[in-house]
Motif scaffolding. Structure first.
Motif, short mmCIF file in Angstrom:
data_model
loop_
_atom_site.label_atom_id
_atom_site.label_comp_id
_atom_site.label_asym_id
_atom_site.label_seq_id
_atom_site.Cartn_x
_atom_site.Cartn_y
_atom_site.Cartn_z
N PHE A 87 0.82 -1.21 0.00
CA PHE A 87 0.00 0.00 0.00
C PHE A 87 0.86 1.26 0.00
O PHE A 87 0.54 2.24 -0.67
CB PHE A 87 -0.91 -0.02 1.23
N LEU A 140 -7.77 1.82 -3.86
CA LEU A 140 -7.73 0.61 -3.03
C LEU A 140 -8.63 0.75 -1.81
O LEU A 140 -9.38 -0.18 -1.46
CB LEU A 140 -6.30 0.31 -2.61
N LEU A 173 -8.56 -6.00 -5.69
CA LEU A 173 -7.52 -5.24 -5.01
C LEU A 173 -6.12 -5.76 -5.29
O LEU A 173 -5.14 -5.18 -4.81
CB LEU A 173 -7.76 -5.27 -3.49
#
Length: 330
Positions: free
Chosen positions: A155, A166, A282
């Motif tokens: 991330f 996301l 994702l």
């Protein structure tokens, strides 16, 4: 107004403990205010009871421990919880039997002629009563559940727009949930011995001697790393349950109870498949655990520091020999 994709997304601070109670007054919760109020009443009662017979310094010395104890219990914390709850948990732990045995009908008392020292062990009540072949857990309190192993995403390496996308997709998955879901993130020991043995056993099959030497060197490196370091691997498990709050009524016929369990199993498997599709968007790899993987995950969660059986007999298989007997015969 629309936001540009390269602008940082809007952020909001959320406490790490979402179950943290609200502060009512002076940064204190309702429980802490109640403890302080009870302490004030107890101190006033002690003060008025002994004020007529004792001098003021002695009265202060008598009341001060009561006030100090109340303040410490209200404010101090141990292991993330208040001292009052910690004391109640310690008391409950002390009264709970430490020895448990597998007894479906309860532990039978000893006969009258038997003199027993200590207390009888308590029956062992596990949260799961059975693991089906498709990996569905039949819970002891009723209902079914399924375990989904999920990977992770980098991330922090994404841009602001990618992070916002996301978060939005993950939020849509959370908003789509209509049943209890638990996300467990844990670190468990990692064993590299199996990979090292596989490299050693298959190195001679490589077409070039240089590749064989490189494989053997890498196997030696993995073996040394396994023995010299305590390796940990991060594991993310998603526990999906159905809506069934309790077991089917015992007065129902066995076929109807079995039908209810089959319906609950179909529901959690469908929700697990939906979770796989949602998290795949994702970039997260997911896997619904089968019976063997689910049993291994439960065994590691119940006793992470103890060795477990490498292989267990399946349903309907006949156990003829054991590993201990084979080693003894050698």
């Amino acid at each position: 107004m629309t936001r540009q994709l390269d602008e940082p997304p809007l952020t909001a601070k959320i406490p790490a403990d979402v179950d943290q109670p609200d502060k009512l007054m002076y940064g204190l919760t309702g429980r802490q205010l109640a403890i302080l109020a009870a302490t004030a009443l107890a101190s006033f009662g002690v003060f008025t009871a002994v004020r007529a017979w004792l001098p003021l310094p002695v009265v202060v010395a008598v009341v001060f421990p009561v006030v100090a104890a109340g303040v410490v219990v209200a404010v101090a914390r141990r292991d993330g919880m208040g001292l009052d709850r910690f004391a109640l948990a310690a008391l409950a732990h002390g009264r709970t039997p430490k020895e448990r045995v597998t007894a479906t009908d309860g532990v039978a008392p000893p006969p009258g002629w038997c003199r027993m020292r200590g207390k009888l062990p308590a029956p062992l009540r596990l949260p799961a009563r059975a693991v089906r072949e498709d990996g569905v857990l039949e819970l002891a309190e009723g209902g079914t559940a399924v375990l989904v192993r999920a990977g992770t995403v980098a991330f922090a390496l994404r841009t602001a727009s990618e992070q916002a996308a996301l978060v939005a997709m993950f939020g849509r998955w959370l908003n789509s949930l209509d049943a209890p879901v638990q996300i467990l993130v844990r670190a468990r020991p990692m064993d590299l011995s199996g990979l090292a043995c596989h490299l050693t056993d298959t190195a001679h099959e490589l077409p070039d001697p240089a590749l064989e030497r490189a494989a053997l060197d890498h196997a030696a490196f993995l073996t040394d790393l396994h023995h010299s370091r305590d390796l940990l691997v991060r594991e993310v498990l998603i526990v999906i349950r159905d809506h069934t709050p309790a077991q089917p009524a015992p007065w129902l016929p066995g076929r109807k109870r079995q039908t209810a369990r089959e319906a609950g199993a179909a529901v959690v498997l469908r929700r697990a498949a939906e979770t796989e599709r949602a998290l795949a968007a994702l970039g997260v790899t997911t896997e619904v655990l089968d019976a063997d993987a689910c049993t291994t995950a439960l065994a590691e969660a119940l006793s992470p520091s103890e060795p477990h059986l490498a292989e267990t007999a399946g349903t309907g298989e006949v156990i003829t020999t054991s590993t201990h007997d084979q080693e003894a015969s050698r």
